[in-house]
Write an enzyme that holds these catalytic residues in place. Sequence first.
Site, mmCIF file in Angstrom:
data_model
loop_
_atom_site.group_PDB
_atom_site.id
_atom_site.type_symbol
_atom_site.label_atom_id
_atom_site.label_comp_id
_atom_site.label_asym_id
_atom_site.label_seq_id
_atom_site.Cartn_x
_atom_site.Cartn_y
_atom_site.Cartn_z
ATOM 1 N N ARG A 88 0.658 -1.360 -0.057
ATOM 2 C CA ARG A 88 -0.071 0.106 0.221
ATOM 3 C C ARG A 88 0.852 1.357 0.399
ATOM 4 O O ARG A 88 0.654 2.223 0.058
ATOM 5 C CB ARG A 88 -0.969 -0.122 1.272
ATOM 6 C CG ARG A 88 -2.063 -0.929 1.381
ATOM 7 C CD ARG A 88 -3.309 -0.509 2.208
ATOM 8 N NE ARG A 88 -4.265 -1.848 2.224
ATOM 9 C CZ ARG A 88 -5.192 -2.109 1.549
ATOM 10 N NH1 ARG A 88 -5.218 -0.275 1.153
ATOM 11 N NH2 ARG A 88 -5.917 -2.925 1.523
ATOM 12 N N ARG A 123 -23.714 3.890 -6.843
ATOM 13 C CA ARG A 123 -24.276 2.305 -6.072
ATOM 14 C C ARG A 123 -25.531 2.916 -5.941
ATOM 15 O O ARG A 123 -25.539 3.336 -4.491
ATOM 16 C CB ARG A 123 -23.158 2.236 -6.005
ATOM 17 C CG ARG A 123 -21.699 1.692 -7.492
ATOM 18 C CD ARG A 123 -21.323 0.199 -6.538
ATOM 19 N NE ARG A 123 -20.265 0.683 -5.450
ATOM 20 C CZ ARG A 123 -18.951 0.317 -4.627
ATOM 21 N NH1 ARG A 123 -18.410 -0.779 -5.705
ATOM 22 N NH2 ARG A 123 -18.281 0.218 -3.606
#
Length: 211
Positions: A88, A123
């Site tokens: 990350r 969404r």
Amino acid sequence: MKLILLGAPGSGKGTQAEVICDRLGIPAVSTGNIIREAIKQGTEAGLKAKSHVDSGGLVPDEIVVEMLRERLGEDDCKSGYILDGFPRNVNQARTLDKMGIVIDKVINIEVADECIVNRMSGRRVCSSCGSSYHVIYKAPMKKPGKCDRCGGDLATRDDDRPETVRERLRIYHEQTAPLKDYYDAAGKLFVVEGQEELADTTKLTIAALEA
């Protein structure tokens, strides 16, 4: 083949990971899944991670690396794997190097921030059965605001709200995006420009794999 898949939240990299897995016959190794499974099984590393997860904090790198090392030693990873969610940041990438893991390619799914915000904020999820919809790309066919499958109410998840998405993108650009320069300098970065149509993005991903 050993791959890393990069991309901002909402870039669709999870779908592309599935495509690569099917095409190459290798597993996707997600650190999120590893952590959840270790906690579920009550392993030593899982118990260490649980206290951080329960408090809402990030699991320290040394615990994640311990879990990752164990996972990559399993039989299904012998022919290769896709790392999704690790590294990350550049420090984690350097940790991979120190572990002696040689990455063949790093594929970055590139999508503009505002496109991601629009995609994710549109969404809708059924509050009853969990079916997923989108106000533009996959609107319910039977009745607005209602699930086609069970008739349940459609709602916006908290983590899909525009302000939440923008904060996640800010963190991504601050912590994870520098990996692009790190792997580009190593000659391993392949950029895939995310397209409006999923199938078009998939074609570009496959082309990057075969390059």
